[in-house]
Design an enzyme around this catalytic site. Structure first.
Site, short mmCIF file in Angstrom:
data_model
loop_
_atom_site.label_atom_id
_atom_site.label_comp_id
_atom_site.label_asym_id
_atom_site.label_seq_id
_atom_site.Cartn_x
_atom_site.Cartn_y
_atom_site.Cartn_z
N GLU A 80 0.85 -1.19 0.00
CA GLU A 80 0.00 0.00 0.00
C GLU A 80 0.88 1.25 0.00
O GLU A 80 1.87 1.31 0.71
CB GLU A 80 -0.90 0.02 1.24
CG GLU A 80 -1.78 1.27 1.27
CD GLU A 80 -2.84 1.21 2.34
OE1 GLU A 80 -3.76 0.38 2.22
OE2 GLU A 80 -2.75 2.00 3.30
N GLY A 112 -14.39 5.92 5.15
CA GLY A 112 -13.52 7.01 5.59
C GLY A 112 -13.87 7.37 7.02
O GLY A 112 -14.98 7.07 7.50
N HIS A 115 -13.85 -2.70 14.52
CA HIS A 115 -13.74 -1.28 14.19
C HIS A 115 -13.98 -0.48 15.48
O HIS A 115 -14.86 -0.82 16.26
CB HIS A 115 -14.79 -0.91 13.12
CG HIS A 115 -14.65 0.49 12.65
ND1 HIS A 115 -15.34 1.54 13.23
CD2 HIS A 115 -13.88 1.04 11.67
CE1 HIS A 115 -15.01 2.67 12.61
NE2 HIS A 115 -14.13 2.40 11.66
P1 FAD Z 1 -17.82 0.75 7.27
O1 FAD Z 1 -17.73 -0.57 6.64
O2 FAD Z 1 -18.95 1.62 6.89
O3 FAD Z 1 -17.82 0.53 8.85
C1 FAD Z 1 -17.69 1.64 9.74
C2 FAD Z 1 -18.40 1.33 11.06
O4 FAD Z 1 -19.80 1.33 10.86
C3 FAD Z 1 -18.06 -0.04 11.64
O5 FAD Z 1 -18.06 0.09 13.04
C4 FAD Z 1 -19.23 -0.91 11.18
O6 FAD Z 1 -19.44 -2.03 12.04
C5 FAD Z 1 -20.37 0.10 11.28
N1 FAD Z 1 -21.49 -0.16 10.38
C6 FAD Z 1 -21.43 -0.59 9.10
N2 FAD Z 1 -22.67 -0.66 8.57
C7 FAD Z 1 -23.53 -0.23 9.53
C8 FAD Z 1 -24.94 -0.04 9.61
N3 FAD Z 1 -25.75 -0.34 8.56
N4 FAD Z 1 -25.47 0.44 10.76
C9 FAD Z 1 -24.69 0.74 11.82
N5 FAD Z 1 -23.34 0.57 11.82
C10 FAD Z 1 -22.77 0.09 10.69
N6 FAD Z 1 -9.42 5.72 5.22
C11 FAD Z 1 -9.25 6.72 4.30
O7 FAD Z 1 -9.66 7.86 4.55
N7 FAD Z 1 -8.63 6.48 3.09
C12 FAD Z 1 -8.14 5.26 2.76
O8 FAD Z 1 -7.58 5.08 1.68
C13 FAD Z 1 -8.30 4.18 3.70
N8 FAD Z 1 -7.88 2.92 3.42
C14 FAD Z 1 -8.12 1.91 4.31
C15 FAD Z 1 -7.73 0.60 3.97
C16 FAD Z 1 -7.95 -0.45 4.86
C17 FAD Z 1 -7.54 -1.85 4.49
C18 FAD Z 1 -8.55 -0.20 6.13
C19 FAD Z 1 -8.75 -1.32 7.10
C20 FAD Z 1 -8.94 1.09 6.46
C21 FAD Z 1 -8.74 2.16 5.56
N9 FAD Z 1 -9.15 3.46 5.86
C22 FAD Z 1 -8.96 4.47 4.94
C23 FAD Z 1 -9.77 3.77 7.16
C24 FAD Z 1 -11.33 3.66 7.11
O9 FAD Z 1 -11.85 4.64 6.23
C25 FAD Z 1 -11.85 3.88 8.52
O10 FAD Z 1 -11.48 2.82 9.35
C26 FAD Z 1 -13.34 4.18 8.64
O11 FAD Z 1 -13.61 4.61 9.97
C27 FAD Z 1 -14.27 2.99 8.37
O12 FAD Z 1 -14.30 2.69 7.04
P2 FAD Z 1 -15.04 1.33 6.52
O13 FAD Z 1 -14.99 1.39 5.06
O14 FAD Z 1 -14.47 0.17 7.22
O15 FAD Z 1 -16.51 1.65 7.05
#
Ligand code: FAD
Length: 293
Positions: free
Chosen positions: A17, A108, A152
């Site tokens: 990455e 994000g 998370h």
């Molecule tokens: P989600 O999958 O939406 O989850 C976020 C939270 O919401 C979790 O606690 C989940 O359990 C909860 N949730 C999901 N769906 C629901 C629902 N329907 N109702 C209630 N709660 C729900 N950040 C950046 O800004 N740029 C990047 O390039 C970046 N790359 C990353 C790459 C990896 C491999 C990882 C692990 C993280 C990365 N991040 C990045 C960080 C990420 O954006 C954050 O961790 C963010 O807080 C959560 O993103 P997510 O896509 O996992 O969110």
């Protein structure tokens, strides 16, 4: 090529990455570092999007050049929480037009300024909304999602975290990449739990080589990861010597990767932090392991 195809093979591999430059003036130096990593011919490289306060302006340029100039498959990250449907739609189109076939669909982190806002007015609340939009865009992308072996930080508990992860995968994630972790047993336990919950897509473990003592504080802040006593002992003993800590961090990450391979993982993603030296050392440490695996 789609990463879902790459991740199907039994060959042992590494991917890396990188993050885009934060300023226009650092574009060339960042791109050069990224290209040094690309020369190691990893299975793919991912390029972050606005992570950790960085910018998103160059994500696509870097991802496009990795593929076009080095023939290494790239994965463009895309976040949605502070975006509108229109800007996300335009970005999906740009990614397609750049010839990139893989998108990491992320929510994000919620910016401080939005934490008390009325969420019902947001276009995107969770990554699942973005996964759906990518799948419905009419373009045939391979879509990745993030997952968290130590749950998370916003999650109520592991059960709900995994239930939401299952919904996200069912909405169209073709693979998952994990948050960093420093104890492989945590990953194995997580894999057991998600497989039990019916999540069957490939999971790519993310390994962060910690090569200086300051990085630990930041890693914990970003990921809430548990730092095992075994690793803390290295920091206590060698943390004050940058060269010794660099060697220890690379050795620890290498050891984690070998253990993952030995336990059936075929592709490991290294959070290389745009550091070609660290990427090269890990690559060299594993040269025989990878070619014999
Ligand atoms: P989600 O999958 O939406 O989850 C976020 C939270 O919401 C979790 O606690 C989940 O359990 C909860 N949730 C999901 N769906 C629901 C629902 N329907 N109702 C209630 N709660 C729900 N950040 C950046 O800004 N740029 C990047 O390039 C970046 N790359 C990353 C790459 C990896 C491999 C990882 C692990 C993280 C990365 N991040 C990045 C960080 C990420 O954006 C954050 O961790 C963010 O807080 C959560 O993103 P997510 O896509 O996992 O969110």
């Amino acid at each position: 090529m789609k990463l879902s195809e790459i991740l199907k093979t039994d060959n042992l591999s590494l991917s890396y990455e990188v993050f885009p430059p934060k300023t226009d003036s650092s574009f060339d130096s960042v791109q050069n570092a990224v290209f040094e990593i690309a020369k190691l011919k990893p299975s793919f490289m991912s390029v972050t999007y606005g992570a950790g306060g960085g910018t998103s302006k160059y994500t696509l340029d870097i991802a496009k050049n990795i593929k076009a100039l080095h023939g290494v498959e790239s994965l463009a990250h895309l976040t949605c929480v502070s975006s509108t449907k229109e800007t996300v739609r335009a970005q999906i189109e740009n990614i397609h037009n750049a010839g990139i076939e893989n998108i990491m669909a992320l929510r994000g982190d919620i910016p401080e300024s939005m934490k008390n806002a009325d969420r019902s007015r947001w276009d995107y609340n969770f990554a699942i909304d973005l996964v759906r939009d990518i799948k419905e865009s009419g373009y045939d992308f391979c879509v990745g999602g993030a997952c968290y072996p130590e749950i998370h930080p916003e999650s109520f508990n592991r059960k709900t975290d995994i239930a939401y992860l299952k919904e996200k995968v069912d909405a169209g994630c073709d693979f998952l990449t994990t948050q960093m972790f420093f104890d492989n047993n945590i990953l194995y336990n997580f894999l057991y739990k998600i497989r039990e919950a019916g999540i069957t897509v490939p999971v790519v473990p993310g390994i962060m080589p910690i090569t200086n003592a300051n990085q630990i504080k930041r890693a914990i802040q970003l990921s809430d990861s548990h730092i095992p006593q075994r690793f803390m002992a290295l920091v206590d003993m060698f943390g004050s010597s940058p060269s010794a800590m660099l060697q220890c961090g690379i050795a620890y990450a290498t050891d984690q990767i070998i253990d993952l391979y030995a336990n059936g993982i075929t592709n490991v993603h290294v959070y290389s932090m745009n550091n070609p030296f660290v990427a090269l050392k890990i690559h060299n440490n594993l040269s025989e392991v990878v070619s014999n695996g």
